[in-house]
Write a protein that holds these residues in place. Structure first.
Motif, PDB file in Angstrom:
ATOM      1  N   GLN A 156      45.001  45.145  37.299  1.00 23.78           N
ATOM      2  CA  GLN A 156      44.006  44.497  38.164  1.00 23.78           C
ATOM      3  C   GLN A 156      43.899  43.011  37.827  1.00 23.78           C
ATOM      4  OE1 GLN A 156      40.592  46.991  37.279  1.00 23.78           O
ATOM      5  NE2 GLN A 156      40.793  48.082  39.216  1.00 23.78           N
ATOM      6  N   LEU A 160      44.926  39.955  40.297  1.00 23.22           N
ATOM      7  CA  LEU A 160      43.878  39.016  40.706  1.00 23.22           C
ATOM      8  C   LEU A 160      44.196  37.601  40.214  1.00 23.22           C
ATOM      9  CD1 LEU A 160      40.778  41.289  39.979  1.00 23.22           C
ATOM     10  CD2 LEU A 160      41.385  40.358  42.224  1.00 23.22           C
ATOM     11  N   GLN A 163      46.679  35.925  42.497  1.00 18.72           N
ATOM     12  CA  GLN A 163      46.038  35.449  43.721  1.00 18.72           C
ATOM     13  C   GLN A 163      45.205  34.198  43.464  1.00 18.72           C
ATOM     14  OE1 GLN A 163      46.453  36.632  46.885  1.00 18.72           O
ATOM     15  NE2 GLN A 163      48.049  37.887  45.968  1.00 18.72           N
ATOM     16  N   ILE A 185      41.557  40.411  49.154  1.00 18.81           N
ATOM     17  CA  ILE A 185      42.088  40.232  47.799  1.00 18.81           C
ATOM     18  C   ILE A 185      41.439  41.224  46.856  1.00 18.81           C
ATOM     19  CG2 ILE A 185      42.202  38.674  45.810  1.00 18.81           C
ATOM     20  CD1 ILE A 185      42.273  36.357  47.761  1.00 18.81           C
ATOM     21  N   ALA A 186      40.103  41.313  46.918  1.00 15.20           N
ATOM     22  CA  ALA A 186      39.403  42.200  45.983  1.00 15.20           C
ATOM     23  C   ALA A 186      39.876  43.644  46.146  1.00 15.20           C
ATOM     24  CB  ALA A 186      37.897  42.105  46.206  1.00 15.20           C
ATOM     25  N   CYS A 189      43.918  44.039  45.258  1.00 13.87           N
ATOM     26  CA  CYS A 189      44.372  43.845  43.872  1.00 13.87           C
ATOM     27  C   CYS A 189      43.818  44.878  42.895  1.00 13.87           C
ATOM     28  CB  CYS A 189      43.975  42.460  43.371  1.00 13.87           C
ATOM     29  SG  CYS A 189      44.801  41.129  44.239  1.00 13.87           S
ATOM     30  N   THR A 190      42.837  45.646  43.332  1.00 17.91           N
ATOM     31  CA  THR A 190      42.144  46.508  42.361  1.00 17.91           C
ATOM     32  C   THR A 190      42.371  47.993  42.594  1.00 17.91           C
ATOM     33  OG1 THR A 190      40.207  46.434  43.778  1.00 17.91           O
ATOM     34  CG2 THR A 190      40.275  44.871  41.941  1.00 17.91           C
TER      35      THR A 190
ATOM     36  N   LEU B 183      37.111  37.656  38.897  1.00 18.10           N
ATOM     37  CA  LEU B 183      37.626  38.917  38.350  1.00 18.10           C
ATOM     38  C   LEU B 183      36.526  39.977  38.294  1.00 18.10           C
ATOM     39  CD1 LEU B 183      39.762  37.737  35.255  1.00 18.10           C
ATOM     40  CD2 LEU B 183      40.577  38.259  37.555  1.00 18.10           C
ATOM     41  N   ALA B 186      35.489  41.307  41.808  1.00 19.92           N
ATOM     42  CA  ALA B 186      36.533  42.130  42.429  1.00 19.92           C
ATOM     43  C   ALA B 186      36.620  43.498  41.769  1.00 19.92           C
ATOM     44  CB  ALA B 186      37.874  41.408  42.357  1.00 19.92           C
TER      45      ALA B 186
END
Lengths: 191, 191
Positions: A156, A160, A163, A185-186, A189-190, B183, B186
């Motif tokens: 993660q 992140l 990005q 994005i959130a 990426c997670t 971070l 997210a």
């Protein structure tokens, strides 16, 4: 550093690297064992059934989905043997980092060890952020992080960070994000 | 609207609402059935074993963790009966929205239906963003979203939107984020 082993210097090991890479016999063997339905492709469920963490439990679905997702360039939910070799090396790399910091070989690492691991990867996180990561992994006692939780956190943060860097061209440590991009994005990426 | 049923008008239904709310007999019954080890607290595994989606599968661990996390104010990983009542109402609210858009009662919704559902919730998302959400849920065919995937998407978007709004005080639709905050938000809002 994250991804330092990739010749291209990319943050995502393997992206753009699928090609005429020779597959090692060890990886070939692993792939055939993991690919239970012999489809020539591995999905996250097959990966999960092959991976056990230090507590004797299977890796979480989240960890397996994230790992497949890193090498699943065509977003089909599965990877072939070439991508599996990249994933295999990738997992072993994380396992080595984890073992290095799991000094008492307990199969899990604590707050201080996690902080050191991230420092070695080139991150300077606040103690609060490290505490936050541990608390999310160990909902009950807020003390320990298992190896698959460690991989989830690293993937993660790696995604992140990539990005963030793309947008922080002047290296100010702050980026501007429109609403929908922030959401994409959130989420992307997670999970 | 998201969270419109909470008297406080908060985006997180239930936050700060634990108190002398009377528990309905229906909820009490459900709670006792879900609380298999009779600990007086429910964790995500217990919740998962009680929830079945339209495809006859249990809700995903991700969905159950996210739902528990929304009402788990002390971050212990479990919720008591008062929080369970809030969660119960919350789930039923999503189920109603979902059923409303699952016009052919197939147990899953398609791209167009998802777009309409978000429109009704007050969001104006681009077609690309809706496509992105569907593709993440249906890795193979990029066509369908099940009810638990729908809840995951809604919870993630709801939590991220709340964080965005807090920072977008002038309603510009763009926010500035330092690295560590980026971070934390997210990771915290999506998993």
């Amino acid at each position: 550093m994250f991804g330092a082993q990739t010749p291209g210097g990319g943050m995502y090991p393997g992206f753009g690297q699928a090609g005429p890479t020779p597959i090692s016999p060890e990886v070939q063997q692993w792939f055939q064992a993991v690919d239970k339905d012999h489809s020539g492709q591995i999905n996250w469920e097959e990966l999960q059934s092959a991976l056990i963490n230090g507590q004797g439990e299977h890796f979480s679905p989240q960890a397996c989905k994230l790992m497949i997702g890193m090498f699943d360039t065509d977003k089909s939910g599965t990877i072939g043997v070439t991508e599996f070799q990249l994933l295999y090396n990738y997992i072993n790399q994380w396992l080595a980092v984890f073992k290095n910091y799991d000094r008492n070989q307990s199969g899990s690492i604590e707050e201080e060890e996690l902080g050191l691991a991230f420092q070695q990867m080139g991150f300077r996180f606040s103690p609060e952020f490290i505490k936050f990561l541990i608390a999310r992994s160990d909902l009950k006692d807020h003390k320990l992080m298992s190896v698959d939780q460690f991989i989830v956190a690293c993937v993660q943060i790696q995604r992140l960070t990539e990005q963030f860097r793309q947008r922080d061209k002047e290296m100010k440590g702050v980026i501007s994000l429109p609403f929908e991009e922030f959401l994409s994005i959130a989420i992307n990426c997670t999970t």
